[in-house]
Design a protein around this motif. Structure first.
Motif, PDB file in Angstrom:
ATOM      1  N   VAL A 144      36.208  32.279  54.231  1.00 53.43           N
ATOM      2  CA  VAL A 144      36.062  33.738  54.236  1.00 53.43           C
ATOM      3  C   VAL A 144      37.423  34.400  54.492  1.00 53.43           C
ATOM      4  O   VAL A 144      37.782  35.380  53.833  1.00 53.43           O
ATOM      5  N   ALA A 145      38.208  33.830  55.395  1.00 50.45           N
ATOM      6  CA  ALA A 145      39.543  34.378  55.680  1.00 50.45           C
ATOM      7  C   ALA A 145      40.453  34.246  54.461  1.00 50.45           C
ATOM      8  O   ALA A 145      41.190  35.183  54.127  1.00 50.45           O
ATOM      9  N   GLN A 146      40.400  33.102  53.772  1.00 43.04           N
ATOM     10  CA  GLN A 146      41.204  32.909  52.561  1.00 43.04           C
ATOM     11  C   GLN A 146      40.815  33.909  51.482  1.00 43.04           C
ATOM     12  O   GLN A 146      41.670  34.481  50.813  1.00 43.04           O
ATOM     13  N   ARG A 147      39.518  34.101  51.313  1.00 47.26           N
ATOM     14  CA  ARG A 147      39.043  35.042  50.294  1.00 47.26           C
ATOM     15  C   ARG A 147      39.508  36.455  50.609  1.00 47.26           C
ATOM     16  O   ARG A 147      40.001  37.174  49.742  1.00 47.26           O
ATOM     17  N   ASN A 148      39.386  36.855  51.886  1.00 45.15           N
ATOM     18  CA  ASN A 148      39.793  38.200  52.272  1.00 45.15           C
ATOM     19  C   ASN A 148      41.297  38.407  52.085  1.00 45.15           C
ATOM     20  O   ASN A 148      41.739  39.480  51.675  1.00 45.15           O
TER      21      ASN A 148
END
Length: 102
Positions: A38-42
């Motif tokens: 989720v952090a990578q996507r954001n």
């Protein structure tokens, strides 16, 4: 004219092949822990926003059937945003499939 188009299509690769290369499998992200994914996507979404001045990435309108013959006319930022958008889409599919957001 047709012969010239065919020859150019073979050399240039065309915008359609570049757009197809931006679509990647979401399975590559299934081994990444949900919070990290989720952090990578954001982070990738924020980079897309920066590259497109907040407009978001939009696939170019390619006239059906002419994609293999047209050169990739996008700017460097648009190409980079397109590649990142492919990653974001893949990450989002992995997140949804694994129900990470729940």
């Amino acid at each position: 004219m047709i012969v010239l188009s065919v020859l150019l299509a073979g050399c240039a690769g065309g915008i359609q092949s570049q757009l197809d290369n931006e679509k990647i499998s979401s399975l590559r992200y299934d081994n990444v822990a949900c919070p990290a994914l989720v952090a990578q996507r954001n982070q990738a979404m924020a980079e897309i926003s920066r590259l497109t001045n907040g407009q978001g990435y939009q696939d170019p309108n390619v006239v059906t059937g002419f994609g293999p013959f047209l050169p990739d006319y996008r700017t460097a930022n648009q190409k980079q945003a397109g590649a990142l958008q492919g990653q974001v889409d893949s990450m989002s599919r992995s997140i949804a499939r694994r129900e990470c957001a729940a």
